[in-house]
Design an enzyme around this catalytic site. Structure first.
Site, PDB file in Angstrom:
ATOM      1  N   LYS A  79       0.873  -1.203   0.049  1.00  0.00           N
ATOM      2  CA  LYS A  79      -0.100  -0.061   0.107  1.00  0.00           C
ATOM      3  C   LYS A  79       0.749   1.387   0.019  1.00  0.00           C
ATOM      4  CE  LYS A  79      -3.577  -0.685   2.686  1.00  0.00           C
ATOM      5  NZ  LYS A  79      -4.321  -0.776   3.977  1.00  0.00           N
TER       6      LYS A  79
ATOM      7  N   THR B  41     -12.761   4.970  14.291  1.00  0.00           N
ATOM      8  CA  THR B  41     -14.281   4.678  15.041  1.00  0.00           C
ATOM      9  C   THR B  41     -13.944   3.685  16.192  1.00  0.00           C
ATOM     10  OG1 THR B  41     -15.273   5.183  13.014  1.00  0.00           O
ATOM     11  CG2 THR B  41     -16.670   3.990  14.883  1.00  0.00           C
TER      12      THR B  41
ATOM     13  N   LEU C  68     -16.573  10.929   6.990  1.00  0.00           N
ATOM     14  CA  LEU C  68     -16.551  10.738   5.619  1.00  0.00           C
ATOM     15  C   LEU C  68     -17.304   9.575   4.938  1.00  0.00           C
ATOM     16  CD1 LEU C  68     -14.338   8.614   4.485  1.00  0.00           C
ATOM     17  CD2 LEU C  68     -12.799  10.173   5.245  1.00  0.00           C
ATOM     18  N   ARG C  69     -17.750  10.001   3.888  1.00  0.00           N
ATOM     19  CA  ARG C  69     -18.702   9.122   3.196  1.00  0.00           C
ATOM     20  C   ARG C  69     -17.825   8.533   1.920  1.00  0.00           C
ATOM     21  NH1 ARG C  69     -22.966  13.011   0.982  1.00  0.00           N
ATOM     22  NH2 ARG C  69     -20.948  14.334   1.048  1.00  0.00           N
TER      23      ARG C  69
ATOM     24  N   ASN D 100     -23.827   6.953  12.829  1.00  0.00           N
ATOM     25  CA  ASN D 100     -24.074   5.841  12.192  1.00  0.00           C
ATOM     26  C   ASN D 100     -25.022   5.109  12.587  1.00  0.00           C
ATOM     27  OD1 ASN D 100     -21.964   6.582  10.154  1.00  0.00           O
ATOM     28  ND2 ASN D 100     -20.454   5.048  11.120  1.00  0.00           N
TER      29      ASN D 100
ATOM     30  N   PHE E 188     -31.603   9.204   3.129  1.00  0.00           N
ATOM     31  CA  PHE E 188     -31.317   8.082   3.686  1.00  0.00           C
ATOM     32  C   PHE E 188     -32.868   7.402   4.083  1.00  0.00           C
ATOM     33  CE2 PHE E 188     -27.107   6.590   4.921  1.00  0.00           C
ATOM     34  CZ  PHE E 188     -26.607   7.715   4.274  1.00  0.00           C
TER      35      PHE E 188
ATOM     36  N   ALA F 140     -35.535   2.951   0.202  1.00  0.00           N
ATOM     37  CA  ALA F 140     -35.680   1.665   0.665  1.00  0.00           C
ATOM     38  C   ALA F 140     -35.063   0.687  -0.696  1.00  0.00           C
ATOM     39  CB  ALA F 140     -37.037   1.106   0.517  1.00  0.00           C
TER      40      ALA F 140
ATOM     41  N   GLY G  20     -24.695  -1.610   3.627  1.00  0.00           N
ATOM     42  CA  GLY G  20     -23.579  -2.308   3.980  1.00  0.00           C
ATOM     43  C   GLY G  20     -22.365  -1.387   4.063  1.00  0.00           C
TER      44      GLY G  20
ATOM     45  N   CYS H 197     -18.435   0.194   7.349  1.00  0.00           N
ATOM     46  CA  CYS H 197     -19.059   1.248   8.642  1.00  0.00           C
ATOM     47  C   CYS H 197     -20.161   0.681   9.100  1.00  0.00           C
ATOM     48  CB  CYS H 197     -18.754   2.714   8.221  1.00  0.00           C
ATOM     49  SG  CYS H 197     -17.084   3.307   7.845  1.00  0.00           S
TER      50      CYS H 197
HETATM   51  C1  UDX Z   1     -21.306   5.947   6.187  1.00  0.00           C
HETATM   52  C2  UDX Z   1     -21.717   7.370   6.735  1.00  0.00           C
HETATM   53  O1  UDX Z   1     -22.744   8.052   5.852  1.00  0.00           O
HETATM   54  C3  UDX Z   1     -20.493   8.086   7.073  1.00  0.00           C
HETATM   55  O2  UDX Z   1     -20.920   9.430   7.646  1.00  0.00           O
HETATM   56  C4  UDX Z   1     -19.538   7.694   8.039  1.00  0.00           C
HETATM   57  O3  UDX Z   1     -18.437   8.171   8.123  1.00  0.00           O
HETATM   58  C5  UDX Z   1     -19.292   6.015   7.389  1.00  0.00           C
HETATM   59  O4  UDX Z   1     -20.321   5.444   7.041  1.00  0.00           O
HETATM   60  P1  UDX Z   1     -20.521   5.215   3.901  1.00  0.00           P
HETATM   61  O5  UDX Z   1     -20.068   3.586   4.367  1.00  0.00           O
HETATM   62  O6  UDX Z   1     -19.447   5.722   2.930  1.00  0.00           O
HETATM   63  O7  UDX Z   1     -20.660   6.206   5.128  1.00  0.00           O
HETATM   64  O8  UDX Z   1     -21.786   4.872   3.113  1.00  0.00           O
HETATM   65  P2  UDX Z   1     -23.389   5.537   3.213  1.00  0.00           P
HETATM   66  O9  UDX Z   1     -23.373   6.491   2.059  1.00  0.00           O
HETATM   67  O10 UDX Z   1     -23.811   5.962   4.632  1.00  0.00           O
HETATM   68  O11 UDX Z   1     -24.127   4.321   2.769  1.00  0.00           O
HETATM   69  C6  UDX Z   1     -24.181   3.246   3.583  1.00  0.00           C
HETATM   70  C7  UDX Z   1     -25.088   2.076   2.948  1.00  0.00           C
HETATM   71  O12 UDX Z   1     -26.605   2.516   3.152  1.00  0.00           O
HETATM   72  C8  UDX Z   1     -24.803   1.699   1.473  1.00  0.00           C
HETATM   73  O13 UDX Z   1     -24.987   0.491   1.302  1.00  0.00           O
HETATM   74  C9  UDX Z   1     -26.081   2.319   0.850  1.00  0.00           C
HETATM   75  O14 UDX Z   1     -26.325   1.889  -0.344  1.00  0.00           O
HETATM   76  C10 UDX Z   1     -27.086   2.211   2.079  1.00  0.00           C
HETATM   77  N1  UDX Z   1     -28.134   3.162   1.797  1.00  0.00           N
HETATM   78  C11 UDX Z   1     -27.930   4.516   2.057  1.00  0.00           C
HETATM   79  C12 UDX Z   1     -29.623   2.636   1.438  1.00  0.00           C
HETATM   80  O15 UDX Z   1     -29.699   1.584   1.644  1.00  0.00           O
HETATM   81  N2  UDX Z   1     -30.504   3.709   1.420  1.00  0.00           N
HETATM   82  C13 UDX Z   1     -30.161   4.961   1.770  1.00  0.00           C
HETATM   83  O16 UDX Z   1     -31.379   5.657   1.593  1.00  0.00           O
HETATM   84  C14 UDX Z   1     -28.944   5.460   1.728  1.00  0.00           C
END
Ligand code: UDX
Length: 436
Positions: free
Chosen positions: A35, A121, A148-149, A210, A251, A254, A259, A262
């Site tokens: 890495k 975390t 962060l996302r 989260n 968010f 549905a 997944g 995080c």
């Molecule tokens: C998340 C948090 O958003 C972020 O703030 C934190 O720092 C890390 O975890 P991330 O894992 O990048 O970020 O993904 P996120 O955009 O939150 O989506 C998580 C999962 O939820 C994805 O699998 C996504 O497809 C799902 N999701 C999201 C849904 O099923 N429905 C929604 O409406 C939104």
């Protein structure tokens, strides 16, 4: 400012490059030689928009370097800890091995007055436990969680919606918060909310955020389950309740659920920590959130099976998506890939495609068949299931084009991201999640 970042995975690599991009002199340290070799050569080891550019710029400017030698952190004023805290094998709790190892390796190199900023975390109580050894070296620990996302990681790091600093009481804590304000000078200049608090609150802010997001997704997925037996449409329901600003539409998507690296592990670690604290019941709903989430994967498989007349054995199904969400090549705990694996387990001839995640998916699930090209995945398929809402499927793929390639016009929309009316008009049998 001179900064070190220990741990150059998703969080650390982005943080190091982002800090260099706002003018700091940064060294990133990791024990993974492969890495580090990639990063030092200016190559992003994973897919993340803008990361490649800021890596190249940082290395080109001489302000960003990477090494496996922990001694290189000497002379930095702030040392960020960005190592992983995965789910323990055989349990729900977080595995803190990497955090403990990073802090132990760092301590001999600290100088009095240094700041150690934890970004990983962690279960609440971790910072208080780690602070002693750091203070004995004359340094101060702050807990500075990351929100962060993936897919927006660079933007979220440079321009976050809030900054949180958990600091010890007294002058050292106040000083540490001031130093963090200097580190994040661009965000502070934009009047980004900067919350200074204690360790426990800072740690909890992250897991609470989260947990809330996961709960919001499972809430709408629970409504989808009710919609499925009543003929209601969960997407219209989400639109309607989302207009209430107290609820909000984000968010409430549905589908096959959440997944990634995080949300799933963080809610499990939170449950495990609450149990340890004798407050398991306070967050017992998170078990339900997890269970609802996992049921959605079963539901998606059921829809494919039912649409193919009760069995998928020997039938060809194109699985569109492998990443846990679009704009990412991350397949950690990906519901998309899990659906593909479950179908394969039923004897289905699955062909998985994804614009970015095929190499990562093939590494952990070599038993699946992959196609780099969308058309190749669609060709001859008896059914199609969309499991990651990439623009390539949601916007660019037309039902007419797909129909010209497949053997059967059956589509299961695992993310409710397709225009159902348009697909039906083109002669497709369309099946959404929680939609009639
Ligand atoms: C998340 C948090 O958003 C972020 O703030 C934190 O720092 C890390 O975890 P991330 O894992 O990048 O970020 O993904 P996120 O955009 O939150 O989506 C998580 C999962 O939820 C994805 O699998 C996504 O497809 C799902 N999701 C999201 C849904 O099923 N429905 C929604 O409406 C939104």
């Amino acid at each position: 400012m001179r900064i070190s970042v220990i741990g150059c995975g998703y969080l650390g690599a982005v943080h190091a490059a982002a800090m260099a991009s706002i003018g700091h002199e940064v060294v990133g340290v990791d024990i993974d030689e492969r890495k580090i070799a990639e990063l030092a050569a200016g190559r992003a080891p994973f897919f993340e928009p803008d990361l490649q550019q800021i890596l190249e710029d940082g290395i080109g400017s001489g302000r960003l370097s990477f090494t496996t030698d922990i001694a290189a952190v000497r002379g930095a004023a702030v040392h960020f800890i960005g190592v992983g805290t995965p789910q323990q094998e055989g349990g729900y709790a977080a595995d803190l091995t990497y955090v403990d190892a990073a802090v132990d390796a760092l301590i001999p190199h600290l100088r009095p007055g240094d700041i150690v900023a934890g970004k990983s975390t962690v279960p609440v109580g971790t910072a208080a436990r780690l602070a002693d050894g750091i203070e004995r070296a004359g340094a101060t620990l702050v807990w500075n969680p990351e929100f962060l996302r993936e897919g927006w990681a660079v933007q979220d790091t440079i321009d976050p919606d809030r900054l949180v600093a958990g600091v010890p009481a007294g002058a050292s804590g106040e000083h540490a918060a001031e130093v963090l304000r200097e580190v994040y000078h661009t965000a502070v200049a934009k009047k980004t909310p900067f919350i200074v608090t204690d360790y426990a609150t800072a740690e909890l802010v992250k897991v609470a955020a989260n947990a809330f997001l996961a709960t919001k997704i499972s809430f709408i997925n629970a409504m989808a389950e009710i919609a499925e037996v009543t003929g209601a449409d969960v997407t219209q329901l989400a639109d309607a309740i989302g207009h209430d600003v107290r609820i909000g539409r984000r968010f409430l998507g549905a589908g096959i659920g959440f997944g990634g690296g995080c949300l799933p592990k963080d809610i499990r670690a939170f449950s495990a920590r609450a149990e340890e604290l004798g407050r398991g019941e306070s967050v017992s709903f998170l078990r339900e959130v997890d269970a609802i989430n996992m049921r959605r994967r079963d539901r998606a498989v059921e829809l494919v099976v039912a649409a193919l007349g009760g069995s998928v054995f020997g039938r060809r199904v194109a699985v569109l998506g492998a990443a846990f969400k679009p704009h990412s090549d991350d397949v950690r705990d990906s519901p998309a890939l899990d659906v593909a694996v479950r179908l394969k387990g039923l004897g289905c001839d699955v062909v998985v495609t994804d614009p970015a995640a095929v190499p990562n998916a093939a590494r952990i699930h070599p038993q699946l068949t992959y196609a780099d090209d969308l058309d190749d995945a669609l060709r001859g398929a008896d059914a199609v299931i969309v499991v990651t809402e990439w623009d390539e499927y949601r916007r660019h793929l037309t039902p007419e084009h797909a129909a010209s390639l497949v053997a059967g016009r059956i589509v299961v929309d695992g993310r409710n991201c397709l225009d159902a009316a348009a697909w039906r008009e083109s002669g497709w049998s369309y099946h959404g999640m929680g939609r009639p």
